[in-house]
Every structure is written in C-alpha cells, then in structure tokens.
Motif scaffolding. Structure first.
Motif, PDB file in Angstrom:
ATOM      1  N   TYR A  42      21.410  41.963  39.894  1.00 17.36           N
ATOM      2  CA  TYR A  42      22.590  42.721  39.673  1.00 17.36           C
ATOM      3  C   TYR A  42      23.729  42.269  40.674  1.00 17.36           C
ATOM      4  N   LEU A  43      24.225  43.404  41.330  1.00 17.58           N
ATOM      5  CA  LEU A  43      25.399  42.549  42.193  1.00 17.58           C
ATOM      6  C   LEU A  43      24.861  41.871  43.492  1.00 17.58           C
ATOM      7  N   MET A  44      25.769  40.910  43.898  1.00 20.84           N
ATOM      8  CA  MET A  44      25.131  40.001  45.104  1.00 20.84           C
ATOM      9  C   MET A  44      26.428  40.117  46.068  1.00 20.84           C
ATOM     10  N   GLN A  45      26.177  40.335  47.430  1.00 22.68           N
ATOM     11  CA  GLN A  45      27.008  40.221  48.507  1.00 22.68           C
ATOM     12  C   GLN A  45      27.355  38.843  48.609  1.00 22.68           C
ATOM     13  N   ASP A  46      28.521  38.516  49.489  1.00 21.71           N
ATOM     14  CA  ASP A  46      29.081  36.986  49.585  1.00 21.71           C
ATOM     15  C   ASP A  46      27.971  36.005  50.317  1.00 21.71           C
ATOM     16  N   ASP A  47      26.897  36.918  50.972  1.00 23.75           N
ATOM     17  CA  ASP A  47      25.921  35.881  51.907  1.00 23.75           C
ATOM     18  C   ASP A  47      24.739  35.510  50.742  1.00 23.75           C
ATOM     19  N   THR A 211      29.913  41.763  57.633  1.00 17.84           N
ATOM     20  CA  THR A 211      28.704  41.452  57.977  1.00 17.84           C
ATOM     21  C   THR A 211      28.069  43.107  57.704  1.00 17.84           C
ATOM     22  N   GLY A 212      26.934  43.055  58.328  1.00 18.11           N
ATOM     23  CA  GLY A 212      25.968  44.345  57.965  1.00 18.11           C
ATOM     24  C   GLY A 212      24.754  44.462  57.317  1.00 18.11           C
ATOM     25  N   ASP A 213      24.017  45.276  57.148  1.00 21.43           N
ATOM     26  CA  ASP A 213      22.790  45.358  56.387  1.00 21.43           C
ATOM     27  C   ASP A 213      22.846  45.392  54.717  1.00 21.43           C
ATOM     28  N   GLY A 214      23.984  45.878  54.251  1.00 24.51           N
ATOM     29  CA  GLY A 214      24.265  46.029  53.008  1.00 24.51           C
ATOM     30  C   GLY A 214      23.379  46.963  52.223  1.00 24.51           C
ATOM     31  N   ASN A 215      23.311  48.086  52.990  1.00 25.20           N
ATOM     32  CA  ASN A 215      22.821  49.434  52.369  1.00 25.20           C
ATOM     33  C   ASN A 215      23.748  50.311  51.718  1.00 25.20           C
ATOM     34  N   PHE A 216      24.896  49.905  52.045  1.00 23.21           N
ATOM     35  CA  PHE A 216      26.043  50.939  51.757  1.00 23.21           C
ATOM     36  C   PHE A 216      25.839  52.432  51.968  1.00 23.21           C
ATOM     37  N   TYR A 217      25.198  52.734  52.832  1.00 19.28           N
ATOM     38  CA  TYR A 217      24.734  53.908  53.283  1.00 19.28           C
ATOM     39  C   TYR A 217      25.521  54.368  54.712  1.00 19.28           C
ATOM     40  N   ASP A 218      26.321  53.637  55.350  1.00 16.25           N
ATOM     41  CA  ASP A 218      26.955  54.148  56.517  1.00 16.25           C
ATOM     42  C   ASP A 218      27.743  55.360  56.463  1.00 16.25           C
ATOM     43  N   LEU A 219      28.394  55.477  54.943  1.00 15.41           N
ATOM     44  CA  LEU A 219      29.021  56.685  54.606  1.00 15.41           C
ATOM     45  C   LEU A 219      28.777  56.743  53.132  1.00 15.41           C
ATOM     46  N   LEU A 220      28.277  57.945  52.447  1.00 13.14           N
ATOM     47  CA  LEU A 220      28.018  58.075  51.336  1.00 13.14           C
ATOM     48  C   LEU A 220      28.911  59.728  50.951  1.00 13.14           C
ATOM     49  N   VAL A 221      29.759  59.287  49.987  1.00 16.06           N
ATOM     50  CA  VAL A 221      30.619  60.650  49.750  1.00 16.06           C
ATOM     51  C   VAL A 221      30.635  60.838  48.273  1.00 16.06           C
ATOM     52  N   ARG A 222      30.369  62.095  48.150  1.00 18.75           N
ATOM     53  CA  ARG A 222      30.563  62.638  46.572  1.00 18.75           C
ATOM     54  C   ARG A 222      32.056  62.974  46.232  1.00 18.75           C
ATOM     55  N   VAL A 223      32.505  62.724  45.272  1.00 16.34           N
ATOM     56  CA  VAL A 223      33.851  63.090  44.731  1.00 16.34           C
ATOM     57  C   VAL A 223      33.832  63.673  43.420  1.00 16.34           C
ATOM     58  N   GLU A 224      34.150  64.925  43.333  1.00 20.84           N
ATOM     59  CA  GLU A 224      34.447  65.820  42.405  1.00 20.84           C
ATOM     60  C   GLU A 224      35.808  66.182  42.022  1.00 20.84           C
TER      61      GLU A 224
END
Length: 382
Positions: A42-47, A211-224
C-alpha cells in the motif's frame, strides 16, 4: 587472553538486550523498518517502509498502533477501517460545513504539539495566518475544539476551504500540503474516512521532521464536518387583477351622445417572493434554490370605452442557491498492487516484534564466547 573472550561475551549480551528496545524490527524489501511489513503493498514512506507502521501487540489506543486505536470505542467501535488499504495522503484541504468539531483520539510521544487550521489559498500561509485549535501541550488526549468565529472573520462569505497544520516543538511546522514541509517527499500526515460516523474523517500525524517511526500515532484527531440544512420552498405567485366594467353612455340632448368616462382596469395581485435557499453542506451537493412563484393571470377589460386590465402578476423570486459547494472527496491512493497483510506473504524478513537483524548474531557470539571461557577454565583446573 582469558579476559578478552569474557569481556566480549558480556558486551555482546548487553548489545542484544539493550539495542532492541527502540531499534528496527524488520527488513521490508531493502528497508529497515521499525515495527514490521504489515502494510506492504500500500502506501510507502520515502525510506521504503510501508506505512503506517503497526506495533503488533495490545489493544486500544495505548499501544502506538493506529489500527487498534481506530477500532476502539473512542473512535469507530469496530474494525470498519483498514488502516493499510484505506490510508490516504490526498486530503489537503476541506470546505467547512455549518459546524466542524475536532476531537483528539490519541496523543503519542512526548513532544509538545499545537494543532490548527489556515485558509487555503494555494500559497504557504504566514505565521500570522495560522489559527490554533488544540495546544500547545504534550497532553492533548481527549481534548475537543470547534471551528470558531475566527473562520467567519477570515472568510466572511463562509466558502473558503481550509488546510491543517501541526507545530512540533523543536521539529518545526508541518502542513497538510506536503509541498511546504521540511522534506516534501516524507509524509507527515495520513487520513482515513470514517465508516461508523457520517461526515467524519481522521488525521494521523508524525511529529518528527523527515524521520520517525512511521506509526502516524503522534497525534490522531477525529474531524466531524456537519453540513448545513437544505434550501427553502419557493413562494406562491400573486393573483391577477380583475378588469373594470365598461362605462355608461351619456344622455342624448338633441345631439350626438358622448361616451361615458372609461373606468380604469383592476390592479395586478401582489407577487410573493420565493423562499431563500439554505446553506449547502460540505462534502455533499449544492443546495437547490426555492421554486419560482406562479405568474398572476391577465384579465382584459370589456366594453368599447374601458381601459384594459392590469398587466400580469410578476413571477415569484427564485430561491437563492446554497452558500457552500460540496467538498471534493478523494479516494485512497495506494501504491502498488494490493497484497495480503500477513508477514509471511509480503516477502519480508522479520526478526521478532522488537529485535534488530543483528541482535540474534550478537547473542550467538556471546553464547559462543561464554562457552569458550568455561572450557578454558576447566582445562586450567584439571
């Protein structure tokens, strides 16, 4: 000579125990990745690592795993979203509806963060055009914010799309438009469309630049993003005026009679205005305006010396269209063909959930060295 193997054995075992705590856990293709290859295909980071990276273990939002977090009761309540297949990098701007609410589902890491919005004009916004909604804080879990009057001030017509930004202390400012980020090819934000909640999506951020661990969990926001009501019904047209009767002829006094004064025609009926259309919802179609009023009838006068009836009634005013156009919804952009999510089918070499590729080698060397020391010591005491 006897001290060297012993020291080497201790060193190897220390490395095997300490390094895996925050090291890479798998090789995905040719890339060393933090947690594994679950999202390969699926999606791939630049690394070269598939994203999001998923730490395999635990449930809920305290694990650093964005899949288990979205499955939890504070988000979807079930596994309605596949975070690998449904992740998107295309949500860069959104057209607000009548109300827009932001809720923090999870805050990972220890970096102080500020989340907010800006009017999307196509150019990178100035610092004075950034409007904070959440933070600055390193404890944002559960916080809620609403798009406020600052949006009306910045966009009086209420039809301006907005983008999002994240200020990470010590790292910089990241935007939903990747072209303005420190490393444009490195994804700082992913989005997922909600299945359980209408007009809702999630934004997952990385808080380290390039950089980073790539979990996209550092801020998870729900938008209604709730739409506005639909348009009103058009008014009914006025009734036409009634024509006057013909005048009465004058009396005959030895001469030719003169006709009576003509009577004026009736006035046209009052015309009703059409209903005004409501504001259009964001994410949907433009609201339909009100229906036009019906024209009044035209009645002609009768008799030789009467004026004609009044002109026809005017048609009702057409209802105004909805204020806001619907926002475009982007589909998920996957890279490469879809593949099974199991580690064994993605061609990945996994060394355990938290062990590096060199950890096993060093542990083996340590065991060998310790064994050699024991044999030497036995030979000496014989």
């Amino acid at each position: 000579m006897g001290s060297f193997p012993r020291a080497f054995a201790v060193f190897a075992m220390m490395i095997a125990l300490i390094v895996p705590s925050r090291a890479w856990a798998a090789i995905c293709g040719t890339a060393y990745c933090r947690y594994g290859c679950t999202c390969a295909g699926y999606l791939m980071q630049d690394d070269g690592c598939p994203i999001p990276q998923l730490y395999l273990g635990g449930t809920g939002c305290a694990t650093g795993n964005v899949q288990t977090c979205l499955d939890s009761a504070v988000a979807e309540g079930a596994q309605t979203i596949d975070v690998c297949a449904n992740a998107s990098t295309l949500v860069q701007t959104v057209l607000p509806g009548c109300t827009m609410t932001f809720t923090v589902i999870a805050k990972g890491g220890i970096i102080q963060l500020t989340f907010g919005w800006y009017i999307a004009t196509g150019t990178k916004p100035a610092a004075t055009d950034l409007h904070p909604l959440l933070g600055p804080s390193n404890n944002l879990d559960g916080q809620v914010a609403v798009l406020d009057t600052a949006y009306v001030t910045a966009c009086p017509t209420k039809d301006c799309p907005i983008g999002f930004y994240l200020i990470s202390k010590g790292q910089g400012t990241f935007y939903s438009n990747p072209a303005w980020n420190p490393c444009p090819a490195h994804f700082q934000m992913l989005s997922w469309q909600s299945v359980a909640h209408p007009n809702t999506f999630y934004l997952g951020w990385e808080d380290q630049a390039c950089t980073g661990d790539g979990n996209f969990y550092d801020l998870l926001v729900r938008v209604e993003n709730q739409p506005c009501p639909t348009g009103g019904t058009g008014g009914v047209g006025g009734t036409g005026g009634v024509a006057a009767g013909s005048g009465v002829g004058g009396s005959s006094l030895g001469g030719s009679s003169s006709g009576g004064s003509p009577m004026a025609g009736g006035m046209g009926g009052t015309v009703f205005s059409g209903g005004v259309g409501g504001g259009g919802p964001s994410g949907g179609g433009v609201n339909v305006g009100g229906t036009s009023g019906v024209s009044g009838a035209n009645f002609a006068g009768t008799g030789a010396q009467t004026s004609s009836g009044a002109a026809t009634g005017m048609g009702g005013t057409v209802g105004n269209g909805g204020i806001m156009a619907g926002a475009a919804t982007s589909g998920a952009a996957g890279s490469g063909a879809a593949s099974a999510k199991e580690e064994s089918s993605c061609g990945c070499r996994v060394f355990g959930s938290r062990s590096p590729p060199w950890g096993a080698l060093l542990s083996t060397l340590g065991v060998f060295a310790a064994s050699w020391v024991r044999r030497r010591r036995s030979a000496v005491f014989r």
